[in-house]
Design a protein around this motif. Structure first.
Motif, short mmCIF file in Angstrom:
data_model
loop_
_atom_site.label_atom_id
_atom_site.label_comp_id
_atom_site.label_asym_id
_atom_site.label_seq_id
_atom_site.Cartn_x
_atom_site.Cartn_y
_atom_site.Cartn_z
N LYS A 51 -7.93 0.43 7.22
CA LYS A 51 -6.95 1.38 6.66
C LYS A 51 -5.62 0.67 6.37
O LYS A 51 -4.58 0.99 6.94
CB LYS A 51 -6.74 2.53 7.63
CG LYS A 51 -7.96 3.38 7.89
CD LYS A 51 -8.30 4.24 6.69
CE LYS A 51 -9.45 5.18 6.97
NZ LYS A 51 -9.80 6.00 5.80
N MET A 52 -5.66 -0.29 5.46
CA MET A 52 -4.48 -1.10 5.19
C MET A 52 -3.40 -0.32 4.44
O MET A 52 -2.20 -0.50 4.69
CB MET A 52 -4.87 -2.35 4.41
CG MET A 52 -5.79 -3.27 5.19
SD MET A 52 -5.08 -3.70 6.79
CE MET A 52 -6.15 -4.99 7.34
N LYS A 53 -3.79 0.51 3.49
CA LYS A 53 -2.80 1.27 2.73
C LYS A 53 -2.07 2.26 3.64
O LYS A 53 -0.87 2.51 3.48
CB LYS A 53 -3.46 2.02 1.58
CG LYS A 53 -3.97 1.10 0.47
CD LYS A 53 -4.60 1.90 -0.66
CE LYS A 53 -5.10 0.98 -1.76
NZ LYS A 53 -5.75 1.72 -2.87
N THR A 54 -2.79 2.81 4.60
CA THR A 54 -2.17 3.75 5.54
C THR A 54 -1.13 3.04 6.40
O THR A 54 -0.03 3.56 6.59
CB THR A 54 -3.25 4.38 6.44
OG1 THR A 54 -4.25 4.98 5.63
CG2 THR A 54 -2.64 5.44 7.34
N THR A 55 -1.48 1.86 6.92
CA THR A 55 -0.50 1.14 7.74
C THR A 55 0.67 0.67 6.90
O THR A 55 1.80 0.62 7.39
CB THR A 55 -1.16 -0.08 8.44
OG1 THR A 55 -1.74 -0.95 7.47
CG2 THR A 55 -2.23 0.37 9.40
N MET A 56 0.41 0.34 5.64
CA MET A 56 1.50 -0.03 4.74
C MET A 56 2.52 1.11 4.63
O MET A 56 3.73 0.89 4.75
CB MET A 56 0.96 -0.36 3.34
CG MET A 56 2.05 -0.64 2.31
SD MET A 56 1.43 -0.75 0.62
CE MET A 56 1.05 0.98 0.29
N PHE A 57 2.01 2.31 4.46
CA PHE A 57 2.91 3.46 4.33
C PHE A 57 3.70 3.69 5.61
O PHE A 57 4.92 3.88 5.57
CB PHE A 57 2.09 4.72 3.99
CG PHE A 57 2.88 5.99 4.05
CD1 PHE A 57 3.71 6.36 3.01
CD2 PHE A 57 2.81 6.82 5.17
CE1 PHE A 57 4.46 7.52 3.08
CE2 PHE A 57 3.55 7.99 5.25
CZ PHE A 57 4.37 8.34 4.19
N CYS A 58 3.02 3.65 6.76
CA CYS A 58 3.69 3.94 8.02
C CYS A 58 4.73 2.88 8.37
O CYS A 58 5.82 3.20 8.88
CB CYS A 58 2.66 4.04 9.15
SG CYS A 58 1.53 5.45 8.99
#
Length: 445
Positions: free
Chosen positions: A160-167
């Motif tokens: 979930k790289m995009k999710t961690t990018m957002f957070c």
């Protein structure tokens, strides 16, 4: 949820898919580091010097949070690749609990050490006062930071790289917005100086943590937190086996900077500011490579767990090429506009000139350092913490005697030359360790 794409998709597109979100979020964090220091430098040169001096202890807290998170990431990714969902869940649960404990211990320990630590390097009371004001506030948020890092690495292990990018990015953006408001004041917000910078950092970290919590509540993740009576000694050993070396890897720069500050301050206190400014600037280069490496860690662990060593080798080669490109760009910038870069952190023409020369010299080691950085990250992803630690010991400890010797020969300039000399040695040893590891793997087959 199906993570089989990690062992099926073409390597280049897979590495870009996993790494690009991390690169973006790391660049945002790097921008925060630089913007934060620029605004603090406007308070006074003493304030910037204070931040440079407290950086090693501040980095220690980050190192433990991120490093142990790497251990969680490696364990979760490996067990998911091996199809052992229960072990992956237990790794995530135990890892999160231990991360919170680490944060509390770090906050108490570092708060007790900071005043005598500052006194080792400066007798200037304004510098000490600025350092204490900033550090006590920042370190109070250590449990928030370590918990946030644990959740981030768990998400990365599931792809979930995009999710961690957002957070990660939302916390850094909040920090960037609050920095000028809290430091200089605006409207009803009073000017809080370095305390405002520290408070903005803590609020940004809290926003990131809350974002991760919301993600785990709202989104379906292939890892669940399950608290069991017997959490598993094997799980703890695996977490610490990678987490301790990874934490030491990240903490070693603190030790190195402390030692180099001691050497440099004997020549001029401005050198401490120059070293601190360099470390802020180099984050833009090394954080980018770190983002790429973070993206391939779960890929390496998953594919090794799935028995796909051939893909692990290809992942390494692609990552190395991408990292070399980044390092080449960084080298060109430091050679082309060093005075403009250093001028962001000081109003003194003499300090700017000395800092520009330092940037030119240090940048000679950027390109070759890509080898040791990527190989170290690959070993961490494979759950091999000790080879990674050896590489970091070379990069961050071997430089100290080299810098001391060269400084005796040619003064402060010798310290700057020690950087590229050390990187060449570290890259050579990294290649030997990598070849040795894969040679043993072939023999075991």
């Amino acid at each position: 949820m199906d993570q089989s794409f990690m062992k099926e998709k073409p390597i280049l597109s897979l590495v870009l898919r996993m790494s690009l979100p991390m690169v973006i979020s790391m660049l945002v964090n790097s921008l925060y580091n630089i913007v934060d220091s620029i605004f603090v430098a406007q308070v006074s040169e003493n304030a910037m010097t204070a931040l440079s001096l407290v950086f090693p202890l501040q980095n220690l807290a980050n190192a433990v949070g991120i490093g142990f998170g790497v251990g969680i990431n490696a364990a979760v990714a490996y067990y998911l690749g091996a199809g052992n969902e229960r072990a992956a869940n237990r790794s995530a649960t135990v890892g999160l609990i231990l991360s919170l404990v680490h944060g509390v211990i770090l906050a108490a320990l570092c708060a007790a050490l900071i005043q005598p630590f500052l006194s080792l390097f400066t007798q200037s009371q304004p510098v000490i006062d600025y350092g204490l004001e900033y550090f006590y506030t920042v370190i109070a948020f250590s449990p928030v930071l370590t918990a946030s890092m644990a959740l981030e690495k768990i998400l990365q292990a599931t792809g979930k790289m995009k999710t961690t990018m957002f957070c990660m990015a939302i916390g850094a953006i909040v920090n960037i917005i609050l920095d000028p408001l809290f430091i200089s004041g605006a409207g009803f917000i009073p000017a809080m100086g370095v305390f405002g910078a520290a408070l903005a950092t803590g609020i940004g970290q809290t926003i990131s943590l809350l974002s991760y919590v919301v993600v785990f509540i709202k989104i379906k993740i292939p890892v669940r937190f399950r608290l069991e009576r017997n959490c598993g000694e094997k799980i703890c050993r695996r977490l610490y086996f990678v987490g301790i070396p990874a934490s030491l890897n990240l903490a070693l720069p603190s030790f190195m900077i402390t030692a180099l500050n001691a050497i440099l301050s004997a020549y001029a206190e401005a050198n401490v500011l120059i070293l601190g400014a360099y470390y802020k600037l180099q984050t833009f280069i090394y954080f980018t490579v770190s983002g790429i490496v973070q993206g391939i860690r779960p890929l390496a662990g998953y594919n090794m767990g799935a028995g796909r060593r051939d893909r692990v080798i290809k992942i390494f080669k692609v990552t190395l090429v991408l990292s070399l490109v980044v390092m080449a760009v960084g080298t060109l910038l430091c050679l082309a506009i060093p005075s403009q870069l250093m001028g962001l952190f000081t109003q003194s023409g003499q300090t700017t000139e000395a800092g520009a020369m330092a940037l030119r010299i240090i940048s000679a080691g950027f390109i070759v350092s890509a080898l040791s950085v990527v190989i170290s990250g690959l070993f961490e992803g494979l759950g091999k913490g000790m080879p990674s630690l050896v590489i970091s010991l070379l990069r961050y400890v071997a430089i100290i005697p080299i810098a001391l010797f060269l400084s005796l020969v040619c003064g402060a300039i010798g310290v700057w030359n020690a950087f590229w000399v050390t990187e060449i040695i570290s890259a050579a040893v990294s290649l030997i360790l990598l070849r040795s590891y894969f040679f043993r793997q072939r023999n075991e087959d």
